[in-house]
Design a protein around this motif. Structure first.
Motif, PDB file in Angstrom:
ATOM      1  N   HIS A  48      38.591  37.751  28.773  1.00 10.39           N
ATOM      2  CA  HIS A  48      39.233  36.476  28.454  1.00 10.39           C
ATOM      3  C   HIS A  48      40.451  36.754  27.584  1.00 10.39           C
ATOM      4  N   LYS A  49      41.373  35.826  27.574  1.00 10.26           N
ATOM      5  CA  LYS A  49      42.562  35.970  26.730  1.00 10.26           C
ATOM      6  C   LYS A  49      42.145  35.993  25.266  1.00 10.26           C
ATOM      7  N   ARG A  50      42.683  36.946  24.540  1.00  7.57           N
ATOM      8  CA  ARG A  50      42.350  37.063  23.124  1.00  7.57           C
ATOM      9  C   ARG A  50      42.715  35.775  22.390  1.00  7.57           C
ATOM     10  N   PRO A  51      41.782  35.174  21.656  1.00  7.13           N
ATOM     11  CA  PRO A  51      42.082  33.923  20.934  1.00  7.13           C
ATOM     12  C   PRO A  51      43.192  34.132  19.902  1.00  7.13           C
ATOM     13  N   VAL A  52      43.994  33.108  19.733  1.00 10.54           N
ATOM     14  CA  VAL A  52      45.082  33.170  18.749  1.00 10.54           C
ATOM     15  C   VAL A  52      44.516  32.912  17.366  1.00 10.54           C
ATOM     16  N   LYS A  53      44.694  33.881  16.470  1.00 13.60           N
ATOM     17  CA  LYS A  53      44.318  33.701  15.069  1.00 13.60           C
ATOM     18  C   LYS A  53      45.603  33.757  14.254  1.00 13.60           C
ATOM     19  N   GLU A  54      45.847  34.855  13.557  1.00 14.77           N
ATOM     20  CA  GLU A  54      47.107  34.975  12.828  1.00 14.77           C
ATOM     21  C   GLU A  54      48.253  35.313  13.772  1.00 14.77           C
ATOM     22  N   ILE A  55      47.931  36.053  14.864  1.00 15.10           N
ATOM     23  CA  ILE A  55      48.945  36.514  15.809  1.00 15.10           C
ATOM     24  C   ILE A  55      48.534  36.136  17.225  1.00 15.10           C
ATOM     25  N   ASP A  56      49.502  35.688  18.023  1.00 13.09           N
ATOM     26  CA  ASP A  56      49.268  35.457  19.445  1.00 13.09           C
ATOM     27  C   ASP A  56      49.690  36.728  20.190  1.00 13.09           C
ATOM     28  N   PHE A  57      48.708  37.481  20.682  1.00  8.30           N
ATOM     29  CA  PHE A  57      49.005  38.728  21.385  1.00  8.30           C
ATOM     30  C   PHE A  57      49.421  38.488  22.830  1.00  8.30           C
ATOM     31  N   GLY A  58      49.425  37.230  23.263  1.00 12.77           N
ATOM     32  CA  GLY A  58      49.845  36.929  24.628  1.00 12.77           C
ATOM     33  C   GLY A  58      48.755  37.239  25.628  1.00 12.77           C
ATOM     34  N   LEU A  59      49.142  37.869  26.735  1.00 13.27           N
ATOM     35  CA  LEU A  59      48.226  38.114  27.842  1.00 13.27           C
ATOM     36  C   LEU A  59      47.456  39.428  27.639  1.00 13.27           C
ATOM     37  N   VAL A  60      46.774  39.468  26.506  1.00 16.53           N
ATOM     38  CA  VAL A  60      45.902  40.594  26.156  1.00 16.53           C
ATOM     39  C   VAL A  60      44.460  40.132  26.331  1.00 16.53           C
ATOM     40  N   GLY A  61      43.658  40.939  27.020  1.00 21.07           N
ATOM     41  CA  GLY A  61      42.285  40.537  27.310  1.00 21.07           C
ATOM     42  C   GLY A  61      41.260  41.234  26.446  1.00 21.07           C
ATOM     43  N   ASP A  62      40.263  40.474  25.993  1.00 24.73           N
ATOM     44  CA  ASP A  62      39.081  41.031  25.329  1.00 24.73           C
ATOM     45  C   ASP A  62      37.935  41.024  26.338  1.00 24.73           C
ATOM     46  N   VAL A  63      37.260  42.146  26.485  1.00 27.35           N
ATOM     47  CA  VAL A  63      36.292  42.336  27.561  1.00 27.35           C
ATOM     48  C   VAL A  63      35.025  41.509  27.332  1.00 27.35           C
ATOM     49  N   ASP A  64      34.588  40.828  28.393  1.00 25.58           N
ATOM     50  CA  ASP A  64      33.330  40.076  28.378  1.00 25.58           C
ATOM     51  C   ASP A  64      32.196  40.857  29.025  1.00 25.58           C
ATOM     52  N   SER A  65      32.485  41.492  30.167  1.00 23.58           N
ATOM     53  CA  SER A  65      31.413  42.176  30.889  1.00 23.58           C
ATOM     54  C   SER A  65      31.957  43.251  31.823  1.00 23.58           C
ATOM     55  N   ILE A  66      31.080  44.186  32.142  1.00 23.14           N
ATOM     56  CA  ILE A  66      31.356  45.266  33.082  1.00 23.14           C
ATOM     57  C   ILE A  66      30.444  45.079  34.291  1.00 23.14           C
ATOM     58  N   ASN A  67      31.020  45.171  35.482  1.00 21.67           N
ATOM     59  CA  ASN A  67      30.216  45.037  36.703  1.00 21.67           C
ATOM     60  C   ASN A  67      29.605  46.402  37.026  1.00 21.67           C
ATOM     61  N   SER A  68      28.524  46.711  36.324  1.00 19.86           N
ATOM     62  CA  SER A  68      27.930  48.047  36.419  1.00 19.86           C
ATOM     63  C   SER A  68      27.385  48.343  37.810  1.00 19.86           C
ATOM     64  N   ASN A  69      26.898  47.319  38.527  1.00 18.58           N
ATOM     65  CA  ASN A  69      26.339  47.541  39.863  1.00 18.58           C
ATOM     66  C   ASN A  69      27.400  48.059  40.828  1.00 18.58           C
ATOM     67  N   ASN A  70      28.569  47.423  40.817  1.00 22.56           N
ATOM     68  CA  ASN A  70      29.631  47.846  41.729  1.00 22.56           C
ATOM     69  C   ASN A  70      30.167  49.228  41.372  1.00 22.56           C
TER      70      ASN A  70
END
Length: 259
Positions: A110-132
């Motif tokens: 998901h897009k990193r939430p804006v706190k002190e800085i808006d990093f723009g289109l930077v993603g923080d990982v939610d999950s890995i598709n380990s099966n694939n």
């Protein structure tokens, strides 16, 4: 008994060093068992971006990713750097397949939430598709992941390569006995930054805190170490930090991390 899996992340300075990268890829290709390679390419993205008139925006050493910068990252990480590495490994008879987080729906973020800085289109990982990913490994493919994730809704994100490596190692640890390797130009975590041979050979959660308090671990090493211990807390067996020689298994002069 779980099969072994090595997740190897290449540092940016190695990517820029033609001979160093070639040597690392040769050692990587010779590693036994299942393996995954992870790379970034920030320096090359800055270089190509400048040629295209897209200036890199940084704050506190971290990249701000607007839509134009993301396009450059996709071209450089997912294209130029990734495919050159894949081709070199194929020449070494390592049957690699180039991947982003969108390929095989492998890394959801998901897009990193804006706190002190808006990093723009930077993603923080939610999950890995380990099966694939496990299906590729069992089919004798070696995935080569670039530093891109996606949200499953058509949006790609720039995501820190250290983080992607740690998340992949963690996500695959339920099925595999996983070791995470961070390869960069130093021999390991150094006691004295000015002494290349002052490698701290073992760090656990206790002396980790002591090393931070002393200032031995500081600056850019802090987020890397955070990723290391987060991976260990998520069932990764061991994390190793050092230069490419540690992949050969003939040297003990690198840093190992355990809980």
């Amino acid at each position: 008994m779980k099969q072994k899996l090595s997740v190897v992340k290449i540092g940016g300075n190695i990517i820029e060093d033609v001979q160093g990268l070639s040597h690392l890829l040769e050692l990587f290709s010779q590693m036994d068992g299942h393996k995954i390679l992870v790379h970034g390419g920030g320096k090359k993205a800055t270089e190509i971006g400048n040629k295209l008139g897209v200036e890199a925006k940084m704050t506190n050493g971290r990249r701000i990713t607007d839509s134009q910068s993301l396009d450059v990252a996709i071209m450089v990480y997912g294209g130029l750097v990734n495919k050159k590495i894949v081709a070199q490994l194929q020449a070494l008879h390592c049957n690699t397949i180039g991947m982003s987080g969108a390929d095989g729906n492998s890394i959801i973020a998901h897009k990193r939430p804006v706190k002190e800085i808006d990093f723009g289109l930077v993603g923080d990982v939610d999950s890995i598709n380990s099966n694939n990913i496990a299906s590729l490994l069992k089919a004798e493919f070696t995935p080569v992941f670039c530093a891109l994730s996606h949200d499953g809704k058509g949006q790609l994100f720039n995501t820190n390569a250290d983080t992607i490596a740690a998340e992949l190692a963690s996500g695959m640890s339920n099925e595999f006995e996983t070791t995470l390797y961070y390869c960069f130009e130093k021999k390991g975590v150094l006691q004295n930054i000015d002494d290349e041979n002052s490698v701290i050979q073992h760090i656990d959660s206790k002396n980790y805190k002591e090393l931070i308090a002393k200032g031995t671990i500081a600056d850019g090493m802090l987020p890397k170490m955070h990723n290391c211990f987060q991976a260990l807390q998520n069932n990764v067996k061991q994390v190793c930090i050092g230069d490419s020689e540690m992949l050969q298994g003939t040297t003990t002069n690198f840093t190992t991390l355990t809980l």
